[in-house]
Design an enzyme around this catalytic site. Structure first.
Site, PDB file in Angstrom:
ATOM      1  N   GLU A 112      -5.631 -34.276  -8.180  1.00 53.27           N
ATOM      2  CA  GLU A 112      -5.662 -32.841  -8.483  1.00 53.27           C
ATOM      3  C   GLU A 112      -5.335 -32.638  -9.956  1.00 53.27           C
ATOM      4  O   GLU A 112      -4.668 -33.468 -10.555  1.00 53.27           O
ATOM      5  CB  GLU A 112      -4.605 -32.099  -7.644  1.00 53.27           C
ATOM      6  CG  GLU A 112      -4.788 -32.255  -6.151  1.00 53.27           C
ATOM      7  CD  GLU A 112      -3.549 -31.779  -5.376  1.00 53.27           C
ATOM      8  OE1 GLU A 112      -2.774 -30.963  -5.912  1.00 53.27           O
ATOM      9  OE2 GLU A 112      -3.383 -32.237  -4.242  1.00 53.27           O
ATOM     10  N   LYS A 123      -3.233 -31.213 -12.938  1.00 57.31           N
ATOM     11  CA  LYS A 123      -1.831 -30.813 -13.085  1.00 57.31           C
ATOM     12  C   LYS A 123      -1.790 -29.547 -13.929  1.00 57.31           C
ATOM     13  O   LYS A 123      -1.933 -29.587 -15.153  1.00 57.31           O
ATOM     14  CB  LYS A 123      -1.020 -31.929 -13.742  1.00 57.31           C
ATOM     15  CG  LYS A 123       0.467 -31.639 -13.767  1.00 57.31           C
ATOM     16  CD  LYS A 123       1.225 -32.871 -14.212  1.00 57.31           C
ATOM     17  CE  LYS A 123       2.725 -32.718 -14.262  1.00 57.31           C
ATOM     18  NZ  LYS A 123       3.275 -31.438 -14.606  1.00 57.31           N
ATOM     19  N   ASP A 153      -0.475 -26.432 -15.893  1.00 52.03           N
ATOM     20  CA  ASP A 153       0.719 -26.267 -16.718  1.00 52.03           C
ATOM     21  C   ASP A 153       1.301 -24.874 -16.533  1.00 52.03           C
ATOM     22  O   ASP A 153       1.096 -23.974 -17.348  1.00 52.03           O
ATOM     23  CB  ASP A 153       0.374 -26.527 -18.184  1.00 52.03           C
ATOM     24  CG  ASP A 153       1.622 -26.802 -19.012  1.00 52.03           C
ATOM     25  OD1 ASP A 153       2.716 -26.928 -18.413  1.00 52.03           O
ATOM     26  OD2 ASP A 153       1.501 -26.906 -20.235  1.00 52.03           O
ATOM     27  N   TYR A 189      -2.202 -21.017  -7.761  1.00 51.18           N
ATOM     28  CA  TYR A 189      -2.995 -22.078  -7.137  1.00 51.18           C
ATOM     29  C   TYR A 189      -2.118 -22.810  -6.126  1.00 51.18           C
ATOM     30  O   TYR A 189      -1.046 -23.311  -6.489  1.00 51.18           O
ATOM     31  CB  TYR A 189      -3.483 -23.072  -8.197  1.00 51.18           C
ATOM     32  CG  TYR A 189      -4.582 -22.527  -9.069  1.00 51.18           C
ATOM     33  CD1 TYR A 189      -5.925 -22.762  -8.771  1.00 51.18           C
ATOM     34  CD2 TYR A 189      -4.282 -21.773 -10.205  1.00 51.18           C
ATOM     35  CE1 TYR A 189      -6.937 -22.268  -9.578  1.00 51.18           C
ATOM     36  CE2 TYR A 189      -5.288 -21.270 -11.011  1.00 51.18           C
ATOM     37  CZ  TYR A 189      -6.603 -21.524 -10.694  1.00 51.18           C
ATOM     38  OH  TYR A 189      -7.601 -21.030 -11.490  1.00 51.18           O
ATOM     39  N   LYS A 193       0.120 -38.009 -17.286  1.00 51.64           N
ATOM     40  CA  LYS A 193       0.178 -36.988 -18.347  1.00 51.64           C
ATOM     41  C   LYS A 193      -0.788 -37.334 -19.464  1.00 51.64           C
ATOM     42  O   LYS A 193      -0.796 -38.464 -19.954  1.00 51.64           O
ATOM     43  CB  LYS A 193       1.594 -36.917 -18.912  1.00 51.64           C
ATOM     44  CG  LYS A 193       2.641 -36.517 -17.869  1.00 51.64           C
ATOM     45  CD  LYS A 193       2.817 -35.041 -17.799  1.00 51.64           C
ATOM     46  CE  LYS A 193       3.947 -34.656 -18.704  1.00 51.64           C
ATOM     47  NZ  LYS A 193       4.588 -33.401 -18.335  1.00 51.64           N
ATOM     48  N   CYS A 238      -0.522  -8.546 -52.068  1.00 52.74           N
ATOM     49  CA  CYS A 238      -1.578  -9.044 -51.192  1.00 52.74           C
ATOM     50  C   CYS A 238      -2.384 -10.133 -51.915  1.00 52.74           C
ATOM     51  O   CYS A 238      -2.871  -9.898 -53.019  1.00 52.74           O
ATOM     52  CB  CYS A 238      -2.502  -7.903 -50.780  1.00 52.74           C
ATOM     53  SG  CYS A 238      -3.944  -8.471 -49.869  1.00 52.74           S
ATOM     54  N   CYS A 290      -6.077  -8.682 -52.640  1.00 56.22           N
ATOM     55  CA  CYS A 290      -6.395  -7.575 -53.537  1.00 56.22           C
ATOM     56  C   CYS A 290      -5.273  -7.246 -54.517  1.00 56.22           C
ATOM     57  O   CYS A 290      -5.434  -6.384 -55.371  1.00 56.22           O
ATOM     58  CB  CYS A 290      -6.755  -6.328 -52.729  1.00 56.22           C
ATOM     59  SG  CYS A 290      -5.346  -5.584 -51.903  1.00 56.22           S
ATOM     60  N   CYS A 292      -0.830  -5.383 -45.811  1.00 53.92           N
ATOM     61  CA  CYS A 292      -1.516  -4.811 -46.957  1.00 53.92           C
ATOM     62  C   CYS A 292      -2.089  -3.491 -46.467  1.00 53.92           C
ATOM     63  O   CYS A 292      -2.776  -3.447 -45.457  1.00 53.92           O
ATOM     64  CB  CYS A 292      -2.643  -5.731 -47.412  1.00 53.92           C
ATOM     65  SG  CYS A 292      -3.691  -4.919 -48.631  1.00 53.92           S
ATOM     66  N   CYS A 306      -9.032  -3.274 -49.438  1.00 53.44           N
ATOM     67  CA  CYS A 306      -8.771  -4.709 -49.541  1.00 53.44           C
ATOM     68  C   CYS A 306      -9.933  -5.437 -48.873  1.00 53.44           C
ATOM     69  O   CYS A 306     -10.291  -5.105 -47.742  1.00 53.44           O
ATOM     70  CB  CYS A 306      -7.457  -5.034 -48.838  1.00 53.44           C
ATOM     71  SG  CYS A 306      -7.165  -6.804 -48.702  1.00 53.44           S
TER      72      CYS A 306
HETATM   73  S1  IVH Z   1       2.880 -31.661  -6.515  1.00 50.82           S
HETATM   74  C1  IVH Z   1       6.816 -33.303  -4.765  1.00 50.82           C
HETATM   75  N1  IVH Z   1       0.554 -30.857  -7.524  1.00 50.82           N
HETATM   76  O1  IVH Z   1       4.002 -30.410 -11.908  1.00 50.82           O
HETATM   77  C2  IVH Z   1       5.641 -33.008  -5.642  1.00 50.82           C
HETATM   78  N2  IVH Z   1       2.534 -30.466  -8.747  1.00 50.82           N
HETATM   79  O2  IVH Z   1       5.787 -32.500 -12.869  1.00 50.82           O
HETATM   80  C3  IVH Z   1       5.566 -31.628  -6.109  1.00 50.82           C
HETATM   81  N3  IVH Z   1       2.202 -29.274 -10.860  1.00 50.82           N
HETATM   82  O3  IVH Z   1       6.950 -29.275 -10.369  1.00 50.82           O
HETATM   83  C4  IVH Z   1       4.506 -31.332  -7.071  1.00 50.82           C
HETATM   84  N4  IVH Z   1       0.010 -29.058 -10.694  1.00 50.82           N
HETATM   85  O4  IVH Z   1       5.172 -27.510 -11.057  1.00 50.82           O
HETATM   86  C5  IVH Z   1       1.889 -30.953  -7.680  1.00 50.82           C
HETATM   87  N5  IVH Z   1      -1.531 -30.173  -8.322  1.00 50.82           N
HETATM   88  C6  IVH Z   1      -0.201 -30.251  -8.471  1.00 50.82           C
HETATM   89  C7  IVH Z   1       0.447 -29.739  -9.597  1.00 50.82           C
HETATM   90  C8  IVH Z   1       1.827 -29.856  -9.703  1.00 50.82           C
HETATM   91  C9  IVH Z   1       1.091 -28.790 -11.425  1.00 50.82           C
HETATM   92  C10 IVH Z   1       3.554 -29.151 -11.451  1.00 50.82           C
HETATM   93  C11 IVH Z   1       4.611 -28.665 -10.495  1.00 50.82           C
HETATM   94  C12 IVH Z   1       5.643 -29.763 -10.443  1.00 50.82           C
HETATM   95  C13 IVH Z   1       5.398 -30.467 -11.727  1.00 50.82           C
HETATM   96  C14 IVH Z   1       5.885 -31.903 -11.634  1.00 50.82           C
END
Ligand code: IVH
Length: 678
Positions: free
Chosen positions: A118, A120, A122, A233, A323, A417, A420, A435, A440
């Site tokens: 999946e 990740k 942010d 999500y 990451k 400025c 100008c 300005c 300008c």
């Molecule tokens: S699973 C026990 N799935 O990443 C596992 N986390 O670094 C729980 N996050 O605290 C997390 N996308 O806030 C999971 N598809 C995803 C995610 C995800 C973002 C975040 C989440 C978690 C952090 C861990």
């Protein structure tokens, strides 16, 4: 016993509308595939509100009308999680990922292993509790054991269903009571909008979408949260005994079936090579997504195997966060430049020794404003950490003091400025320098668009396409230059034919007759909007008197306080702005309120003023009467139409009484000025 009324009951109508609205919310906010216009959606919502107002007893907490509720009275309550919200171990390269995969296989024995990959996201994680298929609680991660109850705010997130219909619940296989975990994010578009608003209000911009989402979720005003457009999500479903589905991939499908937003970018991988492929694709995708991701989460698909693998400390063994390489780098600040934005706002920008960050060469980074440079303690020549995210302009996040070269030197913010040369201004309580020279070059485009806009000088045809060309080619260098344009110049522009040119010239010519208040508005003086311009025009009557007015005189005008007065004085103090006004005067613009305002409302009427009026000076009253075509005389005679009498009116009043001349107080005069004679 069962009766069937001939028409739908209010209850049935309400339920039908709710179902319709929920269906379209799902299409719009979860699937990004709307099928009806916003207007249609609003109309249904309006209808539902009206019905619920008429039948308050039928209102339920899961009605689409009930997303924005009252604010939590005492901040957010701390509540324990049903089970800890853990975090994930990270892998930063392929070797670390392989190492994790090897351990999983070691512990799993001979069993073949499938992984769900999946994105990740942010953002920040959130736990949602549903009882009887109704959302009852939303809790932030907090320290993983205890979080904050942010239910009122979570309810405003449109991709979070307030209830799951029995049909959807059945189709998904979810029980009636369950818990969802997932990620709250702010899209890049919503993030940029938020920061634009913050800057407009003179507030420091939020550092990144995650911080902005976290701040928003902890806002005590559900109204504001609703406007920010957070998104949710879902990625986990839990219930009391633990797992609901034997596979994580089934969990995700079930959540989507139940109506949650589940990221479509996911895959089931049977080998580490397939995992690696997904990671590579995700890294490419990263730049075109509408939200930020910082990696890929890889999870063991089988729930039974997840249980066998268990946890180490604070993280599960059955999942890992790969990451992406941080989009940050270290480089040296070679110089600090100052850019002038279209609104006149000055932004300091670090000119960097070019550095490769996440595949892009970065040679500029924003420093936001003068205060930020001070906060960072930045000197020219310093080594700095630079970060780049999604669409966001790279920014300097820290100064590496220990690497400071001996010849590093202070930067002093310019007092003029850079485009100008005009003196800069900073309003009290604001962080930005501006300005305020309308001409300008950096501001001209926007100044022109504002000047020509509808409701200002109404020069139709002087829109973006034309203004861009005129300014880019240097054909117009100040606002007044548009009055020098001729047919041949206009015909040299792209996509302008003879007819268009002709009509544009006519529009420009016609704008010379625009009333004084429009001209004042057109100058684009900060804080001087339509109403203020009107009051100024009414109070002073001529451009020259407006320009010469002192702070005290300005503040005597309706709705004008020290802030506006100050902005006006600064504006007219600038020689460039004075020159512009002279050019507009020679072009033949209307600088007198009287001339344009002359109407025939009061033609033929003669007024005599006596005594002190409550708000108007005698001079102002005279001006107003004459502007509407009336005459003001010094003494009462049979020809006098009205005597306008204020306090301490003397002999003129007696004479009026004797001659049977009708009398007006100030309010009566205003009325007449407004409506004219009957
Ligand atoms: S699973 C026990 N799935 O990443 C596992 N986390 O670094 C729980 N996050 O605290 C997390 N996308 O806030 C999971 N598809 C995803 C995610 C995800 C973002 C975040 C989440 C978690 C952090 C861990």
């Amino acid at each position: 016993m069962a009766k069937h009324p001939p028409t739908k009951s209010a209850e049935e109508q309400i339920e039908a509308l709710r179902e319709t609205l929920r269906h379209h919310e799902h299409l719009y906010y979860v699937l990004d595939a709307p099928e009806v216009s916003d207007a249609q959606y609003d109309a249904w919502m309006h209808e539902l509100r009206a019905l619920e107002d008429a039948h308050p007893e039928l209102r339920t907490m899961d009605s689409p009308t009930q997303r924005v509720g009252g604010k939590p009275k005492e901040g957010f309550a701390k509540v324990p999680h049903s089970r800890p919200m853990l975090s994930l171990d990270n892998a930063y390269d392929e070797t670390e990922l392989r190492e994790w995969d090897r351990r999983v296989h070691e512990l799993a024995g001979d069993e073949p292993i499938a992984y769900v990959c999946e994105l990740k996201l942010d953002g920040l994680s959130l736990a949602l509790t549903y009882r009887n298929a109704q959302l009852v609680r939303g809790v932030t991660r907090g320290d993983g054991v205890i979080g904050e109850d942010v239910t009122t705010n979570v309810r405003t997130i449109r991709s979070v269903p307030l209830s799951i219909s029995p049909a959807k619940l059945h189709a998904s296989g979810l029980p009636e009571n369950f818990e969802i975990r997932g990620e709250v994010v702010l899209s890049l578009a919503a993030f940029q909008k938020l920061n634009a608003e913050r800057e407009e209000q003179g507030l420091a911009p939020a550092a990144n979408p995650r911080n902005a989402a976290a701040g928003t979720l902890r806002t005590l005003e559900p109204n504001i949260v609703a406007q920010r457009r957070l998104d949710f999500y879902a990625y986990f479903a839990l219930s009391e005994p633990g797992y609901i589905f034997p596979l994580q991939s089934q969990s995700l499908d079930a959540l989507a079936t139940a109506g949650f937003r589940v990221n479509p970018q996911r895959t089931l991988a049977h080998t580490l090579e397939e995992v690696w492929d997904f990671i590579a694709k995700a890294e490419v995708m990263r730049d075109s997504l509408s939200y930020e991701i910082d990696g890929v989460v890889v999870k063991v698909d089988s729930a039974a195997l997840q249980e066998r693998l268990g946890f180490t400390g604070r993280a599960p063994r059955w999942a890992i966060a790969y990451k992406f390489a941080a989009r940050a780098g270290v480089t040296q600040v070679e110089n600090i430049l100052v850019q002038v934005g279209r609104t006149g706002k000055l932004t300091p920008v670090a000119a960097l020794k070019p550095v490769l960050i996440g595949g892009t060469t970065v040679s500029r980074a924003t420093l936001h404003n003068a205060d930020e440079i001070e906060r960072l303690g930045l000197k020219i020549g310093d080594f700095v950490a630079v970060e780049r995210g999604g669409d966001v302009i790279p920014k300097v996040v820290a100064v590496l003091r220990e690497k400071r070269p001996v010849d590093a030197h202070d930067f002093s913010f310019p007092s003029q400025c850079p485009e100008c040369g005009s003196a800069l201004v900073r309003e009290e309580g604001e962080v930005d320098w501006r300005c305020i020279n309308v001409n300008c070059p950096a501001r001209l485009r926007e100044s022109l668009l504002h000047f020509a806009a509808r409701g200002v000088m109404n020069i139709e045809g002087l829109g973006e396409a034309v203004v861009n060309q005129l300014t880019e080619r240097g054909l117009v260098r100040n606002l007044a230059d548009i009055y020098q344009l001729d047919q041949s110049v206009l015909l040299s522009l792209d996509r302008i034919g003879e007819k268009t040119a002709q009509s544009l010239l006519q529009q420009i010519e016609r704008s010379k007759k625009a009333p004084l208040d429009r001209v004042l508005l057109g100058l684009g003086i900060r804080f001087v909007g339509e109403r203020t311009a009107q009051f100024l025009s009414d109070a002073f009557g001529t451009m020259d008197r407006v320009i010469e007015a002192s702070a005290e005189e300005l503040e005597r005008v309706q709705e004008i306080g020290p802030r506006i007065a100050q902005a006006m004085l600064e504006f007219f103090a600038l020689p460039g702005n004075r020159e512009l006004i002279e050019k507009l005067r020679s072009a033949g613009l209307n600088f007198n309120a009287e001339r344009k305002k002359t109407s025939s409302k009061l033609t033929g009427l003669t007024f005599v003023l006596t005594g002190t009026l409550p708000t108007l000076t005698r001079e102002q009253a005279k001006e107003r009467i004459e502007r509407e075509g009336g005459t003001v005389a010094g003494s009462v005679s049979k020809k006098t139409s009205y005597v306008v009498a204020g306090e301490d009116a003397g002999s003129k009043l007696d004479k009026a009484n004797k001659l049977n001349v009708p009398m007006l107080d100030e309010a009566g005069l205003m009325d007449l000025l407004e409506k004219g004679k009957r």
